[in-house]
Each structure stands twice: as structure tokens, then as C-alpha cells.
Design a protein around this motif. Structure first.
Motif, PDB file in Angstrom:
ATOM      1  N   CYS A  22     -12.255-136.942 -16.952  1.00  0.00           N
ATOM      2  CA  CYS A  22     -12.021-135.699 -16.229  1.00  0.00           C
ATOM      3  C   CYS A  22     -13.297-134.875 -16.113  1.00  0.00           C
ATOM      4  CB  CYS A  22     -10.931-134.885 -16.919  1.00  0.00           C
ATOM      5  SG  CYS A  22      -9.313-135.689 -16.936  1.00  0.00           S
ATOM      6  N   ASN A  47     -11.843-127.186 -14.784  1.00  0.00           N
ATOM      7  CA  ASN A  47     -11.563-127.441 -16.205  1.00  0.00           C
ATOM      8  C   ASN A  47     -11.884-126.241 -17.086  1.00  0.00           C
ATOM      9  OD1 ASN A  47     -10.570-129.949 -15.647  1.00  0.00           O
ATOM     10  ND2 ASN A  47     -12.343-131.087 -16.382  1.00  0.00           N
ATOM     11  N   THR A  56       0.293-120.598 -10.043  1.00  0.00           N
ATOM     12  CA  THR A  56       0.444-121.869  -9.355  1.00  0.00           C
ATOM     13  C   THR A  56       1.176-121.629  -8.041  1.00  0.00           C
ATOM     14  OG1 THR A  56       2.579-122.341 -10.390  1.00  0.00           O
ATOM     15  CG2 THR A  56       0.592-123.124 -11.548  1.00  0.00           C
ATOM     16  N   ASP A 119      -6.393-135.708  -8.767  1.00  0.00           N
ATOM     17  CA  ASP A 119      -4.941-135.569  -8.793  1.00  0.00           C
ATOM     18  C   ASP A 119      -4.568-134.263  -8.092  1.00  0.00           C
ATOM     19  OD1 ASP A 119      -2.243-135.231  -9.379  1.00  0.00           O
ATOM     20  OD2 ASP A 119      -2.435-135.990 -11.427  1.00  0.00           O
ATOM     21  N   ASP A 121      -1.622-132.829  -7.753  1.00  0.00           N
ATOM     22  CA  ASP A 121      -0.399-132.181  -8.231  1.00  0.00           C
ATOM     23  C   ASP A 121      -0.585-130.666  -8.182  1.00  0.00           C
ATOM     24  OD1 ASP A 121       1.664-131.024  -9.750  1.00  0.00           O
ATOM     25  OD2 ASP A 121       1.809-132.760 -11.058  1.00  0.00           O
ATOM     26  N   ASN A 124      -1.708-128.482 -11.068  1.00  0.00           N
ATOM     27  CA  ASN A 124      -3.093-128.531 -11.554  1.00  0.00           C
ATOM     28  C   ASN A 124      -3.963-127.435 -10.944  1.00  0.00           C
ATOM     29  OD1 ASN A 124      -2.566-130.796 -13.117  1.00  0.00           O
ATOM     30  ND2 ASN A 124      -3.239-132.242 -11.544  1.00  0.00           N
ATOM     31  N   ASP A 141      -7.410-127.804 -12.798  1.00  0.00           N
ATOM     32  CA  ASP A 141      -7.374-128.707 -13.950  1.00  0.00           C
ATOM     33  C   ASP A 141      -7.685-130.096 -13.399  1.00  0.00           C
ATOM     34  OD1 ASP A 141      -6.912-130.061 -16.287  1.00  0.00           O
ATOM     35  OD2 ASP A 141      -4.731-129.816 -16.254  1.00  0.00           O
ATOM     36  N   GLN A 143      -7.984-133.728 -12.964  1.00  0.00           N
ATOM     37  CA  GLN A 143      -7.409-134.962 -13.486  1.00  0.00           C
ATOM     38  C   GLN A 143      -7.624-136.052 -12.442  1.00  0.00           C
ATOM     39  OE1 GLN A 143      -5.963-135.104 -16.516  1.00  0.00           O
ATOM     40  NE2 GLN A 143      -6.038-132.894 -16.906  1.00  0.00           N
TER      41      GLN A 143
END
Length: 262
Positions: A22, A47, A56, A119, A121, A124, A141, A143
Motif C-alpha cells: 500500500c 494513507n 465517506t 481499490d 471501494d 476508502n 486509504d 489499497q
């Protein structure tokens, strides 16, 4: 006690490669962004722990939360013209331009220049909103999506459209104050511009292929309708936006330099 020590050691062994993976992708993202539009890093945190007020998609798209954000943004836009009738469509159009304008370019760049796929998602991603109500900074985040890593450009574009952009536009369309097609038109223009910015990294041939995928294929790689289809069109040898973003209808907001109404 021996069991506990072994358990902790095993956890570290398994987690360390994931953290390295990551961090490596996050570093590659920063380097790639810095090589094109470094100022985008001012609105991006990778991160890092998001502040408590950051939200979110699932959080800010709740009707009460979104209504509050839009009301705050409306007060900001009309602050010097408090008696002027307020128009929701151009307001939401400009709000979406801020949100997607900060989020989409770094994701597009990462998906198309890195072997490892990010990723997408929605959980994240956290967004911190400016005091005016618009998006101000994204906290990602980072990933790796191992499945998407194996996919080609068309499949990665489809993932960006369906997993990242579409949910935002659906949330705004659900207010009943704007047609999603207008936001897709704005987003197509944004993507076309940033693909051009990426040309030194991807080359002319790949740029042409990506524009074909994004704007001139009726279906995405997953078989679903392509909402970016013909959001930009060829005119006088250049790809230009098809429709006006409507921002000129807001007070103290300048008309775009290449507005279709000129």
C-alpha cells in the motif's frame, strides 16, 4: 505466553507485505501526480488519518447531510446577492465540478499509469468539505485491488465510472434538482482535459485509444451503458464539450472560456 508471542509474530509477518504494498502504491501515486499537476497534491492525502469531520460517500450523501452542504454552498454563492432568486441546477453543477474535479484526475492517473490498481471501494475515500460547503480535500486509504490489477485500460475506466463517479452523480440526481446528464457532460470534459495532460506519460497512440474508449463507445467494458458517450465531440479538429455547464447563471461566477454558448 508462547502462543501469544507466536500469534503476534504471525500477524506482523502477514501484515508487513500488505503495508509495504500500500505504501509503495501511495508513493507511486504521489510521484505520478507531481509529474503532471503537482497542485493536486494540495487537495489529496494518502494513507493518512482523516479528520473527524471528513465523510465517506455513504455519510455525505444522506439527504440531511447533503441538503445541509448544498444550503451552505448556496449561501456562499449568493452571499453578495441575497435577494436574487436561487437556481439549484447550476449550483449543483458547480458543486459537482469541485467534487469530481478534485477526485477524478488523481484516480484516473493512477489507474492508467500504475501496474497495481487502486481499490475504488467508496469506503476508502473520505472528503473534507470547505466552510463554504464544497469539497476541499480527499483522504484516501490506499489499497490495491488485485482483481482490477489484472484488467486492461477499458476495464479500469469502467470501474472508475461505475464504482467512483456514478454513485456521486446518482446522489446529486436524487435531490431532484439536476439531471445527471449535465454532470456527466461536465465530467466527460474533465476526463478529456486530464487525458491530454497525461499525454507525455501515456503517448499519443494510447491517448487516442483511451478517448475512443471513454467517449465514442456506447457501452463500457462491463457491458453497461457508457454515460460518457459523446460528452465531448469533435469540432474544428478538437474535442469540445457538447453542453454548457450552466455555471454562468450563478452570481459572481465567470463563464467558461470555451463555453458552448459563445
Amino acid at each position: 505466553m508462547a502462543y501469544r508471542t507466536a500469534s503476534i509474530t504471525q500477524q506482523v509477518i502477514w501484515q508487513s507485505p500488505l503495508h509495504d504494498e500500500c505504501d509503495s502504491l501511495a508513493t507511486a501515486m504521489r510521484d505520478a501526480i507531481a509529474s503532471t499537476r503537482a497542485h493536486l497534491l494540495d487537495f489529496l492525502r494518502l494513507n493518512e488519518d482523516a479528520p473527524h469531520q471528513a465523510m465517506t460517500l455513504a455519510e455525505w450523501s444522506r439527504p440531511t447531510a447533503l441538503s445541509s452542504l448544498i444550503a451552505t454552498y448556496s449561501d456562499h454563492i449568493y452571499r453578495n446577492n441575497p435577494t436574487e432568486p436561487r437556481e439549484s441546477k447550476p449550483l449543483l453543477s458547480l458543486w459537482a465540478q469541485w467534487y469530481l474535479g478534485l477526485m477524478v484526475p488523481p484516480l484516473l492517473l493512477t489507474l492508467l499509469t500504475q501496474k497495481s490498481a487502486l481499490d475504488l471501494d467508496p469506503d476508502n475515500f473520505h472528503v473534507e468539505f470547505h466552510e463554504s460547503g464544497r469539497a476541499a480535500c480527499f483522504w484516501i486509504d490506499v489499497q490495491q485491488d488485485h482483481s482490477l490489477t489484472l484488467k486492461n485500460d477499458a476495464e479500469r475506466i469502467a470501474a472508475l465510472v461505475t464504482h467512483t463517479i456514478q454513485p456521486v452523480i446518482k446522489a446529486l440526481e436524487a435531490t431532484g434538482d439536476i439531471n445527471g446528464k449535465l454532470i456527466w457532460s461536465n465530467t466527460g470534459y474533465l476526463i478529456n482535459w486530464y487525458l491530454g495532460e497525461m499525454m507525455p506519460l501515456i503517448g499519443e497512440a494510447r491517448l487516442a485509444a483511451l478517448r475512443q474508449i471513454c467517449f465514442f463507445e456506447k457501452a463500457l467494458a462491463d457491458g453497461s451503458d457508457n454515460p460518457l458517450w459523446r460528452t465531448v465531440v469533435l469540432r474544428d479538429g478538437a474535442l469540445v464539450r457538447r453542453t454548457c455547464c450552466q455555471r454562468y447563471r450563478l452570481p459572481d461566477v465567470q463563464q467558461c472560456g470555451d463555453c458552448t454558448l459563445k
